[in-house]
Write a protein that holds these residues in place. Structure first.
Motif, PDB file in Angstrom:
ATOM      1  N   ASN A   1       1.623 -10.328   6.282  1.00  0.00           N
ATOM      2  CA  ASN A   1       0.342 -10.396   5.521  1.00  0.00           C
ATOM      3  C   ASN A   1       0.002  -9.053   5.137  1.00  0.00           C
ATOM      4  O   ASN A   1      -1.169  -8.758   4.182  1.00  0.00           O
ATOM      5  N   ARG A   2       0.248  -7.952   5.845  1.00  0.00           N
ATOM      6  CA  ARG A   2      -0.290  -6.586   5.610  1.00  0.00           C
ATOM      7  C   ARG A   2       0.424  -6.069   4.558  1.00  0.00           C
ATOM      8  O   ARG A   2       0.101  -4.926   3.898  1.00  0.00           O
ATOM      9  N   THR A   3       1.736  -6.607   4.247  1.00  0.00           N
ATOM     10  CA  THR A   3       2.351  -6.011   2.988  1.00  0.00           C
ATOM     11  C   THR A   3       2.693  -7.415   2.009  1.00  0.00           C
ATOM     12  O   THR A   3       3.541  -7.852   2.039  1.00  0.00           O
ATOM     13  N   PRO A   4       1.823  -7.433   1.325  1.00  0.00           N
ATOM     14  CA  PRO A   4       1.648  -8.662   0.418  1.00  0.00           C
ATOM     15  C   PRO A   4       2.838  -8.539  -0.734  1.00  0.00           C
ATOM     16  O   PRO A   4       3.318  -7.556  -1.050  1.00  0.00           O
ATOM     17  N   ARG A   5       2.978  -9.703  -1.252  1.00  0.00           N
ATOM     18  CA  ARG A   5       4.196  -9.848  -2.133  1.00  0.00           C
ATOM     19  C   ARG A   5       3.637 -10.044  -3.691  1.00  0.00           C
ATOM     20  O   ARG A   5       4.407 -10.591  -4.476  1.00  0.00           O
ATOM     21  N   ARG A   6       2.093 -10.230  -3.677  1.00  0.00           N
ATOM     22  CA  ARG A   6       1.418 -10.708  -5.106  1.00  0.00           C
ATOM     23  C   ARG A   6       0.141  -9.900  -4.979  1.00  0.00           C
ATOM     24  O   ARG A   6      -0.520  -9.747  -4.005  1.00  0.00           O
ATOM     25  N   LEU A   7      -0.261  -9.321  -6.099  1.00  0.00           N
ATOM     26  CA  LEU A   7      -1.564  -8.790  -6.153  1.00  0.00           C
ATOM     27  C   LEU A   7      -2.535  -9.711  -6.810  1.00  0.00           C
ATOM     28  O   LEU A   7      -1.951 -10.780  -7.277  1.00  0.00           O
TER      29      LEU A   7
ATOM     30  N   GLY B   1      10.227  -3.709   6.017  1.00  0.00           N
ATOM     31  CA  GLY B   1       9.945  -2.816   7.055  1.00  0.00           C
ATOM     32  C   GLY B   1       9.411  -1.334   6.486  1.00  0.00           C
ATOM     33  O   GLY B   1       8.626  -0.721   6.887  1.00  0.00           O
ATOM     34  N   ASP B   2      10.252  -1.055   5.410  1.00  0.00           N
ATOM     35  CA  ASP B   2       9.708   0.172   4.597  1.00  0.00           C
ATOM     36  C   ASP B   2       8.246   0.075   4.134  1.00  0.00           C
ATOM     37  O   ASP B   2       7.545   0.944   4.238  1.00  0.00           O
ATOM     38  N   ALA B   3       8.154  -1.069   3.690  1.00  0.00           N
ATOM     39  CA  ALA B   3       6.699  -1.289   3.080  1.00  0.00           C
ATOM     40  C   ALA B   3       5.799  -1.388   4.114  1.00  0.00           C
ATOM     41  O   ALA B   3       4.624  -0.893   4.011  1.00  0.00           O
ATOM     42  N   LEU B   4       5.902  -1.680   5.404  1.00  0.00           N
ATOM     43  CA  LEU B   4       4.971  -1.870   6.487  1.00  0.00           C
ATOM     44  C   LEU B   4       4.448  -0.306   6.875  1.00  0.00           C
ATOM     45  O   LEU B   4       3.558  -0.080   7.082  1.00  0.00           O
ATOM     46  N   ALA B   5       5.685   0.550   7.045  1.00  0.00           N
ATOM     47  CA  ALA B   5       5.669   1.789   7.258  1.00  0.00           C
ATOM     48  C   ALA B   5       4.671   2.491   6.240  1.00  0.00           C
ATOM     49  O   ALA B   5       3.736   3.211   6.552  1.00  0.00           O
ATOM     50  N   LEU B   6       4.896   2.451   4.869  1.00  0.00           N
ATOM     51  CA  LEU B   6       3.890   3.028   4.037  1.00  0.00           C
ATOM     52  C   LEU B   6       2.663   2.502   4.177  1.00  0.00           C
ATOM     53  O   LEU B   6       1.653   3.143   3.992  1.00  0.00           O
TER      54      LEU B   6
END
Length: 571
Positions: free
Chosen positions: A118-124, A163-168
């Motif tokens: 939910n913190r790294t969305p897949r849609r804007l 995982g990379d998306a969450l870190a960023l």
């Protein structure tokens, strides 16, 4: 109660059918085990001549299995004690080990994954438009994001790995999870409403990204980096609007920084009809004078936009003293720079020579640009497979003084250090500065954090992929209103902010408040260098400003204005 329901819902929802079955079977197994042990408890108690209720049997079983063991109910026979040990061991294994593992593996971890997703969305959201879509988080993207944030431009980085998306995301970047070769990803990123899609990965990956976006909607503007002319052609065939061969761009930019010892003004860039040039003050009558005493405004009509003090940029004031080791940044038309050369240049430029360290794409591009100007150069290259011309290349390690001498360092006017390793560049800059204190050294930097180190090491100028690439990409959003002069230093154009309109440069105190220098004013499509500081600035004009990155940020923060960028799309 409402909050508790939301928490329970967030935990239950992530459970998959397989996970649910595992949890249900383990709970049923626990209940069966409790029932079995309670039954055996009653049988052994009857054997010992004692009697307890079923509730007491369940109570004893749970206290022993959970290792609480209050001791209020105990067996007296050996059979009962052995049974107690069996219940204790199996309970510890089941309740204290197996159930927590299952809870963590099948309930807690899926819930954490759902929360992180939910913190790294897949849609804007549908309200997002005019944004820049980035497909790689590297030095170029980092530099680009900093500039877009200063300009108030929206962006999103598409990352394939959650995982990379969450870190960023935790680092403060705007990210979205998606596959780079999937058209649905760009639909979810609202590419149709974006200002630009940027591909800065490998040539093949960039081609796939551009081709995917072009297939989705050919009107979407795309820009990509390429490592060679062949890759550039392929990207254009794939539908890319703008292809940046950064190796060639960086090599040519480094070649333009070569000054020589004739004190001539060397053009390093153009800003509309204005030319930006560098000139050494060594051996000229300017050395020892203040900027006010030089009176270049009257003598040549050129403006001193800045001064390099051994790699350190300074905005000059009328009382700034020009030292012999300084390099002047001049702004003016071609005729005005010719007038400067007529008065201050000496000797001929035909005898200039340059040593280039590194025979990669940047080094080869620099050698080609220097050759086009008739400047002699030699390339030092350690890898034999890169040596294409024995007359141009010197095989060996640049940290060997014999190799440097064979390349002609003793008589060279400048050295370009172009390797892709910042550690090597810093080492060679220190080494070559010690061997040739008066030689001009231009170095390449791959990371922003090493720019200051290269300047301290003795580099007269530092350039990198990040700044050149970020500026070139940003300029594709509209007018070409930014010119990188060196790492962290650029010239840019902005509409006259409301606070400055109708005021003079003296009244606005731009230099004192921000550290930027207004070198020209553009009005009605014409740029006038060396503006009179006592003349009011028209509201509809634009300012041409020079400053380092921190000064630029201070200016944009203190004097906000509406950017005059045109969003260009292919018809």
């Amino acid at each position: 109660m409402k909050s508790l329901a939301l928490i329970l819902t967030s935990i239950i929802q992530p459970l998959r059918r397989r996970n649910t079955r595992v949890v249900v079977w383990l709970v049923l197994g626990l209940l069966v085990l409790i029932a079995l042990y309670s039954t055996i408890f009653h049988e052994i108690m009857d054997y010992e001549g004692r009697s307890y209720s079923w509730a007491t049997g369940i109570y004893w079983t749970l206290t022993v299995m959970s290792t609480l063991g209050f001791g209020d109910i105990t067996f007296e026979s050996d059979v009962g004690r052995i049974f107690s040990v069996i219940v204790l061991i199996s309970g510890a294994l089941f309740i204290l080990v197996l159930l927590p593992f299952v809870f963590i593996q099948f309930i807690f971890m899926p819930w954490m994954v759902r929360r992180d997703s939910n913190r790294t969305p897949r849609r804007l959201g549908r309200d997002v438009h005019g944004h820049v879509i980035l497909t790689n988080m590297g030095p170029i993207a980092e530099a680009l994001i900093r500039r877009m944030q200063a300009l108030g431009l929206a962006y999103v980085v598409i990352v394939e790995d959650p995982g990379d998306a969450l870190a960023l995301s935790d680092a403060g970047y705007e990210v979205m999870v998606g596959a780079l070769d999937d058209p649905d990803t760009y639909v979810a990123a609202r590419a149709g409403d974006s200002a630009l899609v940027v591909a800065t990965r490998t040539d093949m990956t960039n081609t796939n990204i551009v081709f995917t976006v072009d297939e989705l909607d050919s009107a979407i503007t795309t820009v990509a980096t390429a490592s060679s002319a062949v890759a550039s052609d392929v990207l254009r065939l794939a539908g890319c609007d703008t292809v940046l061969t950064l190796g060639a761009m960086l090599g040519e930019a480094m070649a333009r920084r070569v000054l020589g010892r004739d004190a001539r003004a060397r053009v390093i860039g153009a800003f509309d009809e204005l030319l930006v040039a560098e000139a050494s003050a060594d051996g000229t009558s300017l050395a020892g004078l203040t900027v006010g005493e030089s009176d270049l405004r009257t003598r040549c009509q050129v403006s001193i936009a800045g001064i390099w003090h051994r790699g350190r940029f300074a905005v000059p004031g009328p009382s700034t003293v020009i030292e012999s080791s300084d390099v002047l940044i001049l702004v003016g038309t071609g005729e005005q720079l010719d007038a400067y050369d007529s008065e201050f240049a000496r000797g001929s430029s035909d005898s200039r020579s340059v040593v280039i360290v590194g025979g990669g794409r940047v080094g080869r591009a620099a050698a080609s640009a220097l050759g086009d100007e008739g400047i002699k150069c030699r390339i030092i290259e350690k890898r034999k497979e890169r040596i294409l011309n024995s007359g141009l290349y010197v095989h060996g390690d640049a940290s060997d003084v014999d190799v440097l001498n064979r390349a002609g360092m003793e008589s060279a006017d400048a050295m370009l250090i172009t390797t892709h390793d910042d550690d090597v560049n810093i080492y060679l800059t220190i080494y070559c500065r010690a061997l040739a204190p008066e030689m001009q050294i231009i170095s390449r930097s791959n990371h922003d954090r090493n720019v200051a180190s290269l300047n301290r090491a003795g580099a007269d100028s530092v350039l990198s992929y990040a700044s050149l690439g970020a500026t070139a990409i940003l300029n594709t959003l509209g007018d070409n209103d930014s010119l990188v002069l060196a790492e962290g230093l650029e010239m840019f154009s902005v509409p006259v902010p409301p606070y400055i309109a109708t005021k003079t440069l003296v009244q606005s105190k731009v230099r004192e408040l921000t550290g930027c220098n207004v070198v020209a004013i553009t009005e009605n499509g014409r740029s006038a260098a060396n503006p009179d500081p006592q003349v009011p600035i028209a509201a509809g004009a634009s300012l041409v400003i020079i400053g380092d990155s921190s000064a630029r940020d201070r200016f944009l923060e203190r004097f906000p204005s509406v950017p005059h960028r045109r969003i260009r799309r292919r018809p």
